[in-house]
Enzyme design. Structure first.
Site, PDB file in Angstrom:
ATOM      1  N   GLY A  80      93.790  42.996  41.830  1.00 12.68           N
ATOM      2  CA  GLY A  80      92.507  42.420  42.202  1.00 12.68           C
ATOM      3  C   GLY A  80      92.258  42.430  43.694  1.00 12.68           C
ATOM      4  N   SER A  81      91.532  41.438  44.157  1.00 18.90           N
ATOM      5  CA  SER A  81      91.031  41.433  45.535  1.00 18.90           C
ATOM      6  C   SER A  81      92.049  40.840  46.497  1.00 18.90           C
ATOM      7  CB  SER A  81      89.732  40.634  45.616  1.00 18.90           C
ATOM      8  OG  SER A  81      90.022  39.274  45.839  1.00 18.90           O
TER       9      SER A  81
END
Lengths: 134, 434
Positions: A64-65
């Site tokens: 993810g981020s």
């Protein structure tokens, strides 16, 4: 008590022993981690709302981020990170947390550690030692 | 073992002053944690999340120290852009007046309150960064409006998971997700991961059953690929050539399902003239199939609703390009939205959308244009919204994380841009996987 030692690479140093919390799935931060509550809020995740504070958080890989670093923030952060595979998300997280963090093991820790096992993370000397709960 | 140059050692010892020293200390720690053996001098571009001087609390320093170096004439060493609007409130840069969201659900922090907005924009910090040369693009997709991109092989320091593969895979420049004040100010970054040629080759061969062609196919495919390959570099086969919109969807979705900093599409991305080249002449370590079943499963994961009654439609994750703004205007012209429709783009496109006539079309249709942020970043949707429609895997998968409690769950309808515009016009969800 059965003890298993696995050698790996130190990301962030230190030495701590605590109970393991194993995430069978990769972990994701940003909106799917709530550091004020100290748990993942990712829908459908096996660790949804399971507190990680003070645990050795064992997971296969980050995803993810850049907000993955939420796992290292706040008073409720884990005692240490142990993860099979790494990428720059885990680097930033270790730097926010300043707790022992290890990866790149000779044996995949996910195949050895179960939730509830005691895990000594000796990042300074480059190994983890697992005491099986039996 | 980390090797520093004499100049770097001098900075580390504090001979150039406090700020270069703390920045160098930070970079040395990145190298130690990452196992990097040196720092690389950056020749490309950088961006970071404002206003923090460091995402790590151990290397942040106060505004007084920043003022001192700015007054003494300090500049960023590389062309430096601003990622999204300033942390930690991430207010809309434009369109905030109608943004009825409580920041992170806090009732005292209303994004449509002028005083809150002013404070949330952190102008005191941003002005100092501008004086240092920062171009305040304030977008997760700032590469789309920056008008200045790194070229093949240049070393960069970006900080947005959906943007990093644009730099690596689509431009052939090189970055990790490490853009920070320190990297942009000193023009240096830890030399590891995607800065190193050997790490950029594909190790996983991804095959498909259907040819990936439409925007939603690329988005769903990206999420499924990310979940499958994790942190590894895939080479994607069996797809069409992606459009710019599709690249942005693929990149953001792969970095939701996984952590794909680099990938190849033979014949499309610059470091993959052929499949063999993408694999560096080696056999893939793994071959995987993202077939019909995997796509369907990803689509179903991205949908998280029992009701088809939609309360709000959100388009703009990542921030929309001018082409998508045009397409949405075309779809809305002469029509009226039944429920609120939010359209999010980069701040530097706001005036363009206004001058070209799209803003008036949106307003006449009852839609609302904003810039610089998104619901997941603001930490909430407006009070009363229980079912959100989106066309982005990333927004779908993150926004529900802000609503983990049973008495306050948020549902998400996920589909194409057309499905979302239809929901805005009818108030109901009709999307399905095809």
């Amino acid at each position: 008590m059965r003890k298993i030692r696995i050698y790996g690479r130190k990301e962030y140093g230190g030495c701590v022993e605590a109970e393991a919390l194993v995430s069978p799935k990769p972990l994701q931060g940003f909106a799917n981690c709530n550091p004020e509550r100290g748990y993942t809020t990712e829908r459908n995740h096996p660790l949804f709302k399971v507190p990680y504070a003070g645990k050795v958080l064992v997971y296969p890989s980050p995803r993810g981020s850049g907000g993955f670093m939420s796992y290292g923030r706040g008073q409720l952060k884990p005692a240490a990170f142990v993860h099979t595979e790494t990428c720059p998300l885990a680097v930033a997280c270790a730097m926010v947390a300043h707790i022992p963090s290890m990866t790149d093991f000779e044996t995949d820790p996910m195949t050895v550690i179960e939730t509830g096992d005691m895990v000594l993370v000796n990042a300074d000397e480059g190994y983890i030692e697992i005491t099986k709960k039996d | 073992m980390l090797k520093l140059t004499d100049d770097e050692k001098r900075m580390l010892q504090g001979e150039d002053g406090f700020v270069p020293q703390i920045c160098m200390q930070y970079l040395v720690e990145v190298c130690e944690v990452a196992g990097a053996e040196k720092l690389i001098d950056l020749d490309g571009t950088g961006d970071f999340h404002t206003p923090m001087t460091s995402m790590s609390p151990f290397y942040a320093f106060p505004i007084e120290e920043l003022k001192k170096i700015v007054d003494a004439g300090a500049h960023f060493k590389i062309p430096t852009f601003a990622n999204k609007s300033p942390f930690y409130m991430l207010p809309p840069v434009q369109g905030w007046e109608k943004c009825n969201v409580c920041a992170s659900g806090n009732k005292n922090c209303q994004h449509n309150d002028p005083e809150f907005h002013k404070e949330a924009m952190c102008e005191e910090w941003i002005e100092l960064y501008r004086r240092m040369g920062m171009m305040t693009t304030h977008s997760c997709a700032n590469y789309m409006t920056s008008t200045y991109l790194p070229t093949m092989g240049q070393h960069c320091s970006w900080n947005e998971s959906s943007a990093v593969p644009y730099c690596n895979a689509n431009l052939g420049a090189r970055t990790n997700i490490d853009g920070s004040f320190a990297t942009c100010f000193l023009g240096k970054a830890a030399y590891y991961d995607m800065h190193i040629t050997e790490n950029r080759y594909a190790t996983v061969l991804v095959k498909t059953e259907r040819t990936i062609k439409t925007d939603i196919e690329w988005d769903v495919f990206g999420f499924a690929v990310g979940e499958d390959v994790g942190v590894h570099v895939p080479v994607l086969t069996g797809t069409g050539k992606p459009t710019t919109t599709q690249i942005m969807k693929l990149n953001s979705a792969m970095n939701t399902g996984g952590a794909v900093r680099m990938y190849h599409i033979p014949g499309s991305t610059p470091e993959a003239p052929t499949l063999e080249f993408a694999l560096n002449g080696k056999k893939p370590k793994r071959v995987t199939m993202i077939g019909e079943a995997e796509l369907k499963r990803a689509y179903e994961t991205l949908n998280y609703h029992t009701s088809d009654e939609v309360d709000l439609v959100y388009l703009g994750c990542p921030h929309l390009t001018i082409v998508d703004l045009m397409l949405i205007a075309r779809k809305l012209e002469g029509k009226k939205c039944k429920i609120p429709l939010w359209i999010m783009t980069a701040p530097w496109l706001y005036d363009v959308a206004k001058n070209i006539g799209y803003l008036k079309i949106y307003e006449d249709a009852g839609a609302h244009l904003m810039t610089g942020t998104c619901p997941a970043a603001m930490g909430a949707v407006p009070a009363g919204v229980r079912n959100l429609a989106v066309d982005s895997a990333k927004q779908s998968y993150y926004i529900t994380g802000r609503y983990p409690d049973d008495d306050n769950r948020l549902q998400v309808c996920y589909g194409s841009q057309d499905d979302c515009v239809d929901a805005a016009l009818t108030g109901r969800w009709h999307g399905e996987w095809r």
